[in-house]
Design an enzyme around this catalytic site. Structure first.
Site, PDB file in Angstrom:
ATOM      1  N   TYR A  48     -14.054  17.039 -16.361  1.00 28.46           N
ATOM      2  CA  TYR A  48     -14.453  15.636 -16.350  1.00 28.46           C
ATOM      3  C   TYR A  48     -15.534  15.441 -15.266  1.00 28.46           C
ATOM      4  O   TYR A  48     -15.412  15.982 -14.160  1.00 28.46           O
ATOM      5  CB  TYR A  48     -13.228  14.765 -16.046  1.00 28.46           C
ATOM      6  CG  TYR A  48     -13.551  13.309 -15.960  1.00 28.46           C
ATOM      7  CD1 TYR A  48     -13.826  12.570 -17.105  1.00 28.46           C
ATOM      8  CD2 TYR A  48     -13.608  12.658 -14.727  1.00 28.46           C
ATOM      9  CE1 TYR A  48     -14.132  11.226 -17.024  1.00 28.46           C
ATOM     10  CE2 TYR A  48     -13.912  11.312 -14.649  1.00 28.46           C
ATOM     11  CZ  TYR A  48     -14.178  10.607 -15.799  1.00 28.46           C
ATOM     12  OH  TYR A  48     -14.488   9.273 -15.723  1.00 28.46           O
ATOM     13  N   LYS A  73      -6.430   6.019 -19.778  1.00 26.58           N
ATOM     14  CA  LYS A  73      -6.658   6.487 -21.142  1.00 26.58           C
ATOM     15  C   LYS A  73      -5.397   6.297 -21.995  1.00 26.58           C
ATOM     16  O   LYS A  73      -4.938   5.200 -22.127  1.00 26.58           O
ATOM     17  CB  LYS A  73      -7.155   7.933 -21.100  1.00 26.58           C
ATOM     18  CG  LYS A  73      -8.224   8.202 -20.007  1.00 26.58           C
ATOM     19  CD  LYS A  73      -9.529   7.477 -20.227  1.00 26.58           C
ATOM     20  CE  LYS A  73     -10.468   7.491 -19.012  1.00 26.58           C
ATOM     21  NZ  LYS A  73     -10.759   8.765 -18.407  1.00 26.58           N
ATOM     22  N   ASP A 130      -5.027  18.715 -15.350  1.00 26.65           N
ATOM     23  CA  ASP A 130      -5.433  17.380 -15.797  1.00 26.65           C
ATOM     24  C   ASP A 130      -4.967  17.250 -17.246  1.00 26.65           C
ATOM     25  O   ASP A 130      -5.530  17.868 -18.147  1.00 26.65           O
ATOM     26  CB  ASP A 130      -6.953  17.237 -15.662  1.00 26.65           C
ATOM     27  CG  ASP A 130      -7.445  15.834 -16.036  1.00 26.65           C
ATOM     28  OD1 ASP A 130      -6.741  15.149 -16.798  1.00 26.65           O
ATOM     29  OD2 ASP A 130      -8.535  15.463 -15.570  1.00 26.65           O
ATOM     30  N   ARG A 188       0.842  -1.208   0.000  1.00 24.82           N
ATOM     31  CA  ARG A 188       0.000   0.000   0.000  1.00 24.82           C
ATOM     32  C   ARG A 188       0.871   1.250   0.000  1.00 24.82           C
ATOM     33  O   ARG A 188       0.461   2.322  -0.429  1.00 24.82           O
ATOM     34  CB  ARG A 188      -0.985  -0.018   1.178  1.00 24.82           C
ATOM     35  CG  ARG A 188      -1.875   1.227   1.260  1.00 24.82           C
ATOM     36  CD  ARG A 188      -3.182   1.012   2.021  1.00 24.82           C
ATOM     37  NE  ARG A 188      -2.983   0.392   3.308  1.00 24.82           N
ATOM     38  CZ  ARG A 188      -2.551   0.998   4.414  1.00 24.82           C
ATOM     39  NH1 ARG A 188      -2.261   2.284   4.380  1.00 24.82           N
ATOM     40  NH2 ARG A 188      -2.396   0.340   5.550  1.00 24.82           N
TER      41      ARG A 188
HETATM   42  C1  LIG Z   1     -11.189   9.286 -17.138  1.00 28.76           C
HETATM   43  C2  LIG Z   1     -10.832  10.627 -16.677  1.00 28.76           C
HETATM   44  C3  LIG Z   1     -10.685  10.918 -15.296  1.00 28.76           C
HETATM   45  C4  LIG Z   1     -10.970   9.907 -14.216  1.00 28.76           C
HETATM   46  O1  LIG Z   1     -10.096   8.821 -14.272  1.00 28.76           O
HETATM   47  P1  LIG Z   1     -10.473   7.307 -13.868  1.00 28.76           P
HETATM   48  O2  LIG Z   1      -9.251   6.564 -14.250  1.00 28.76           O
HETATM   49  O3  LIG Z   1     -11.700   6.910 -14.611  1.00 28.76           O
HETATM   50  O4  LIG Z   1     -10.718   7.313 -12.383  1.00 28.76           O
HETATM   51  C5  LIG Z   1     -10.305  12.210 -14.955  1.00 28.76           C
HETATM   52  N1  LIG Z   1     -10.087  13.168 -15.893  1.00 28.76           N
HETATM   53  C6  LIG Z   1     -10.233  12.916 -17.208  1.00 28.76           C
HETATM   54  C7  LIG Z   1      -9.991  14.013 -18.186  1.00 28.76           C
HETATM   55  C8  LIG Z   1     -10.611  11.647 -17.650  1.00 28.76           C
HETATM   56  O5  LIG Z   1     -10.762  11.419 -18.958  1.00 28.76           O
END
Ligand SMILES: *Cc1c(COP(=O)(O)O)cnc(C)c1O
Length: 407
Positions: A124, A223, A198, A60
């Protein structure tokens, strides 16, 4: 491995960072499926806890499978960036169970009750819900403004001394809006306010927010970084190494937001081909956007690589290519949207983004179905809007599929 010359591109960095000396000479970092790590003696245990022995203690808190992914991501986000004194920028990344986990560490480790986040529209969905449903009841407020207007950013910061963090997401859903990281970071810095970005849609290959003054970068590694749609994951990267190693690390461990060895392994394999994949994703996206732009059934194409997009100039200033996400509007609205989604034969019907195959979704009938038509409008989601994450298929096949689905 020691090198007498600098690396000139991120593919070299991505395939050669981390995992230097495995005791069994494994070429690829193994999946360290272990919850805990052993000590040969009481003294070794003490050294491990004191930090003089960097080996792991408990998964962890850290695991070699996470470390290699963290080192690669930190190396990519800092690639080619120097500090004011010309030394290379050093970053520390913390791998998480998901993007949401990494975002929670970011907000909870940098903010406390009474503080405010300044951010913009079209974040998001999970980020926005985290702010509304978890941070707000805990006393952390969010102010949302249009950050493409720098005067509004200045005014908001001057008007509210409780703003401690500016959170940006660029490009962002669903209309692929972009904000100027450098200009906003400069305004924030005058008031000692931290800036987080982000960078999920762009990846470090297309955009390096630390170059433009960001303090933290966030990715949903689910992603493009993983790239193959095989695992959920998130990462928080910071340039205050001491903060990342102490407070951010502690918060992530206490939240239990750690990654796991298998997902970290999948991420590490996927990220090695980031440059190759992004080049192809972006090339296809530009061609698809240009094709859709001239199609008579389509009233609008939102792609930051088209000169008609309102944020074309900002995107060109801070991104290497405009990315692989786009959306477009069908003239005939909701029914046309559903029909188009049902007609495609190559594109995959799914939410998420950044996988090898082209993903399409119809926000009005899928991700944003629960909202009223009015609410959807406020998010920029019209009834005929289709979102695409353009994949790496052969372009001719993609265009054939779109043409037959639009016919
Ligand atoms: C998918 C996404 C998130 C959240 O991420 P998870 O891996 O689904 O928890 C946050 N910001 C953006 C721009 C995303 O595309």
């Amino acid at each position: 491995m020691k090198r007498s010359f600098p690396l000139t591109g991120i593919s070299s960095v991505a395939v050669h960072t981390g995992h230097d000396h495995h005791p069994d000479h494994a070429h690829i970092t193994p999946i360290y499926a272990t919850s805990t790590f052993t000590f040969d003696s009481a003294e070794e245990g003490m050294a491990r806890f004191a930090g003089s022995d960097k080996s792991k203690i408990y998964s962890r808190w850290g695991n070699p499978s996470f470390t290699v992914a963290e080192e690669i991501i930190a190396a990519l986000e800092s690639f080619g960036i120097a500090n004011d004194d010309d030394t290379p920028l050093e970053l520390k990344a913390l791998l998480h169970a998901s993007g949401q986990g990494a975002m929670t560490t970011l907000f909870l480790s940098t903010l406390q009750s009474g503080d405010t986040i300044l951010t913009h529209y079209s974040l998001y969905g999970g980020t926005q819900e985290l702010m509304q449903k978890i941070l707000q009841p805990a006393g952390i407020k969010t102010t949302i403004i249009d950050m493409r207007d720098l005067n509004k950013v200045r005014e908001a910061i001057l008007a509210d001394p409780s703003i401690r963090l500016v959170h940006l997401e660029t490009p962002s859903n669903p209309t692929i809006r972009c904000v100027d990281i450098e200009a906003i970071a400069q305004i924030a810095r005058e008031k000692n306010i931290k800036v987080s970005v982000d960078n999920t849609f762009a990846t470090p290959y297309l955009q390096q927010p630390f170059l433009h003054g960001a303090d933290f970068v966030f990715h949903s590694t689910t992603k493009f970084l993983n790239g193959h749609g095989t695992a959920i994951g998130g990462v928080l990267i910071g340039k205050d190494i001491e903060f990342m190693k102490t407070r951010a690390w502690k918060w992530h461990a206490l939240l239990g937001a750690n990654s796991n060895p298998f997902d970290a392994f999948l991420l590490t394999q996927g990220i090695k081909t980031l440059e190759l994949r992004m080049e192809r994703h972006c090339h296809n996206a530009m061609e698809v956007a240009s094709y859709l732009y001239q199609h008579p059934a389509i009233s609008q194409v939102n792609y930051n690589g088209l000169p008609s997009h309102p944020d074309f100039a900002v995107s060109a200033k801070q991104m290497k290519h405009p990315g692989a996400l786009l959306s477009f509007e069908l003239k005939e609205g909701m029914e046309a949207g559903k029909k188009f989604i049902n007609q495609v034969q190559l594109c995959t019907r799914a939410v998420s983004l950044g996988t090898l195959d082209t993903l399409i979704s119809h926000p009005a009938s899928m991700s944003h179905f629960g909202l009223t038509s009015e609410e959807r409008k406020a998010y920029g989601i019209t009834d005929g809007l289709i979102r695409m994450s353009v994949g790496i298929e052969n372009l001719a096949d993609l265009l054939t599929d779109l043409e037959q689905a639009l016919a």
